[in-house]
Design a protein around this motif. Structure first.
Motif, short mmCIF file in Angstrom:
data_model
loop_
_atom_site.label_atom_id
_atom_site.label_comp_id
_atom_site.label_asym_id
_atom_site.label_seq_id
_atom_site.Cartn_x
_atom_site.Cartn_y
_atom_site.Cartn_z
N ARG A 1 -7.68 36.48 -40.90
CA ARG A 1 -8.57 36.38 -39.74
C ARG A 1 -8.65 34.92 -39.35
O ARG A 1 -8.51 34.01 -40.18
CB ARG A 1 -9.96 36.95 -40.02
CG ARG A 1 -10.73 36.23 -41.12
CD ARG A 1 -12.13 36.80 -41.30
NE ARG A 1 -12.05 38.19 -41.74
CZ ARG A 1 -12.78 39.16 -41.21
NH1 ARG A 1 -13.62 38.89 -40.22
NH2 ARG A 1 -12.69 40.39 -41.67
N TYR A 2 -8.88 34.65 -38.07
CA TYR A 2 -9.00 33.26 -37.62
C TYR A 2 -9.65 33.23 -36.25
O TYR A 2 -9.74 34.24 -35.55
CB TYR A 2 -7.62 32.58 -37.59
CG TYR A 2 -6.78 32.97 -36.38
CD1 TYR A 2 -6.70 32.13 -35.26
CD2 TYR A 2 -6.07 34.16 -36.35
CE1 TYR A 2 -5.94 32.49 -34.16
CE2 TYR A 2 -5.31 34.52 -35.26
CZ TYR A 2 -5.25 33.68 -34.16
OH TYR A 2 -4.51 34.04 -33.06
N SER A 3 -10.09 32.04 -35.85
CA SER A 3 -10.65 31.81 -34.52
C SER A 3 -9.79 30.81 -33.76
O SER A 3 -9.12 29.97 -34.36
CB SER A 3 -12.09 31.27 -34.63
OG SER A 3 -12.94 32.22 -35.27
N ASN A 4 -9.80 30.94 -32.43
CA ASN A 4 -9.03 30.01 -31.60
C ASN A 4 -9.86 29.56 -30.41
O ASN A 4 -10.85 30.21 -30.05
CB ASN A 4 -7.73 30.68 -31.12
CG ASN A 4 -7.99 31.85 -30.19
OD1 ASN A 4 -8.37 32.94 -30.64
ND2 ASN A 4 -7.78 31.66 -28.90
N TRP A 5 -9.46 28.45 -29.80
CA TRP A 5 -10.20 27.93 -28.66
C TRP A 5 -9.25 27.19 -27.72
O TRP A 5 -8.15 26.79 -28.09
CB TRP A 5 -11.33 27.00 -29.11
CG TRP A 5 -10.90 25.98 -30.11
CD1 TRP A 5 -10.33 24.75 -29.87
CD2 TRP A 5 -10.98 26.09 -31.53
NE1 TRP A 5 -10.07 24.09 -31.04
CE2 TRP A 5 -10.45 24.89 -32.08
CE3 TRP A 5 -11.46 27.08 -32.40
CZ2 TRP A 5 -10.39 24.66 -33.45
CZ3 TRP A 5 -11.39 26.85 -33.76
CH2 TRP A 5 -10.86 25.66 -34.28
N ARG A 6 -9.71 27.01 -26.48
CA ARG A 6 -8.90 26.36 -25.45
C ARG A 6 -9.81 25.58 -24.49
O ARG A 6 -10.90 26.03 -24.15
CB ARG A 6 -8.15 27.42 -24.64
CG ARG A 6 -7.48 26.92 -23.36
CD ARG A 6 -7.04 28.07 -22.45
NE ARG A 6 -6.16 28.97 -23.13
CZ ARG A 6 -4.83 28.87 -23.14
NH1 ARG A 6 -4.25 27.88 -22.49
NH2 ARG A 6 -4.10 29.73 -23.78
N LEU A 7 -9.31 24.43 -24.05
CA LEU A 7 -9.95 23.67 -22.99
C LEU A 7 -8.84 23.13 -22.11
O LEU A 7 -7.92 22.46 -22.61
CB LEU A 7 -10.80 22.53 -23.56
CG LEU A 7 -11.57 21.69 -22.53
CD1 LEU A 7 -12.59 22.55 -21.78
CD2 LEU A 7 -12.27 20.52 -23.22
N GLY A 8 -8.88 23.44 -20.81
CA GLY A 8 -7.77 23.06 -19.97
C GLY A 8 -8.18 22.62 -18.58
O GLY A 8 -9.34 22.76 -18.17
N VAL B 1 -2.67 21.59 -17.97
CA VAL B 1 -2.66 20.94 -19.28
C VAL B 1 -3.77 21.57 -20.11
O VAL B 1 -4.90 21.69 -19.64
CB VAL B 1 -2.86 19.42 -19.18
CG1 VAL B 1 -2.90 18.80 -20.57
CG2 VAL B 1 -1.77 18.78 -18.33
N ASP B 2 -3.45 21.99 -21.33
CA ASP B 2 -4.42 22.65 -22.19
C ASP B 2 -4.48 22.00 -23.56
O ASP B 2 -3.44 21.65 -24.15
CB ASP B 2 -4.06 24.13 -22.40
CG ASP B 2 -3.99 24.90 -21.10
OD1 ASP B 2 -5.03 25.00 -20.43
OD2 ASP B 2 -2.91 25.39 -20.76
N TYR B 3 -5.69 21.85 -24.07
CA TYR B 3 -5.89 21.52 -25.49
C TYR B 3 -6.12 22.85 -26.20
O TYR B 3 -7.02 23.62 -25.85
CB TYR B 3 -7.08 20.60 -25.69
CG TYR B 3 -7.63 20.64 -27.10
CD1 TYR B 3 -6.90 20.12 -28.17
CD2 TYR B 3 -8.85 21.23 -27.36
CE1 TYR B 3 -7.39 20.18 -29.46
CE2 TYR B 3 -9.36 21.30 -28.65
CZ TYR B 3 -8.62 20.78 -29.70
OH TYR B 3 -9.10 20.85 -30.97
N ILE B 4 -5.30 23.14 -27.21
CA ILE B 4 -5.35 24.40 -27.96
C ILE B 4 -5.71 24.09 -29.41
O ILE B 4 -5.19 23.14 -29.99
CB ILE B 4 -3.98 25.11 -27.93
CG1 ILE B 4 -3.55 25.35 -26.48
CG2 ILE B 4 -4.02 26.42 -28.71
CD1 ILE B 4 -4.40 26.31 -25.73
N GLY B 5 -6.55 24.93 -30.01
CA GLY B 5 -6.88 24.75 -31.42
C GLY B 5 -7.20 26.05 -32.11
O GLY B 5 -7.54 27.05 -31.46
N THR B 6 -7.09 26.06 -33.44
CA THR B 6 -7.48 27.19 -34.28
C THR B 6 -8.07 26.66 -35.58
O THR B 6 -7.96 25.46 -35.88
CB THR B 6 -6.27 28.10 -34.63
OG1 THR B 6 -5.47 27.45 -35.64
CG2 THR B 6 -5.41 28.40 -33.42
N ASP B 7 -8.66 27.57 -36.33
CA ASP B 7 -9.15 27.19 -37.67
C ASP B 7 -8.20 27.66 -38.76
O ASP B 7 -8.59 27.77 -39.93
CB ASP B 7 -10.56 27.72 -37.90
CG ASP B 7 -10.64 29.24 -37.89
OD1 ASP B 7 -9.60 29.90 -37.64
OD2 ASP B 7 -11.73 29.79 -38.14
#
Length: 247
Positions: A194-201, A213-219
């Motif tokens: 299981r995991y979480s993800n996020w985006r800011l663009g 342009v996107d900043y992408i991240g996960t845990d």
């Protein structure tokens, strides 16, 4: 080929009965896109390499159909596939100011070793207020050998146009979980179980051209970085660029 035909049959059968009677003019749209990588739910589907994609959308009589093809360049995550083709069928309707949508999506992997194709279905609700547009939804895949069990992804997205400019700010979060029958294959869609993800663009839209342009991240932990079906290093925080042309 037989497996792909079966998938299309499943999509058609699953969508049948969801479509309310309606009379509507047919609309069509298409896009071509180049991106620094093909990313979905915070995971790279192209091993962190540049990709090309194209979409076709058709809406008629209450039915919404779409097809998307993307190069994923010998993706480890998808059994060495060269490309993925996504076929979707769904419907949408309005309840007051809220837009509801349901759809079934099949993912077919071209050039993959072994059985990699899978099907999922979901629904979403969207609401617009001035320049703000918010969506919450869930999409789930029933237990399938190709993904090592079941998968459920819940998400929330928000975008807002900046008044007086061609710029749009985008943000989103999601969480994937499910039950595993094969933990190695389950890493394809949810590394570590299981995991979480996020985006800011940020997008710049002018006529038919969109630059984003996107900043992408996960845990997702990078521990045990590479296994049979996933490279967890391609789930770390990163910046992605994309250029899209609409027709």
């Amino acid at each position: 080929m037989i497996r792909h035909l079966r998938m299309r049959g499943v999509l058609a059968a699953a969508t049948c009965g969801l479509i309310p009677p309606a009379v509507a003019q047919e609309t069509r749209s298409a896009t071509l896109e180049a991106m620094s990588e093909e990313e979905r739910r915070g995971l790279s589907w192209s091993e962190g390499r540049a990709a090309l994609g194209g979409d076709l959308h058709v809406s008629t009589g209450g039915l919404i159909a779409s097809a998307r093809a993307v190069t994923i360049r010998n993706s480890i995550r998808h059994g060495g596939a060269d490309a993925v083709v996504d076929l979707a069928l769904g419907t949408g309707w309005d309840v007051g100011a809220v837009k509801l949508r349901t759809e079934v999506v099949g993912h077919a992997f071209v050039g993959a070793r072994g059985q990699m194709d899978y099907v999922e279905a979901g629904g979403s609700a969207s609401y617009a207020y001035g320049p703000l547009f918010a969506t919450v939804g869930v999409i789930g895949a029933p237990s399938q050998r190709a993904i090592g069990g079941s998968n459920v992804h819940v998400y929330a997205d928000l975008n807002a146009g900046i008044p007086g400019t061609p710029l749009t700010v985008l943000a989103g979060v999601g969480h994937s979980s499910g039950k595993s029958s094969d933990s190695v294959r389950a890493d394809r869609l949810r590394p570590g179980g299981r995991y979480s993800n996020w985006r800011l663009g940020l997008e710049h839209r002018r006529n038919r051209v969109t630059i984003g342009v996107d900043y992408i991240g996960t845990d997702v932990s990078a521990a045990g970085a590479v296994d049979t079906f996933a490279d967890r290093r391609n789930a770390m925080d990163r910046i992605i660029g994309r250029l899209q042309v609409s027709f």
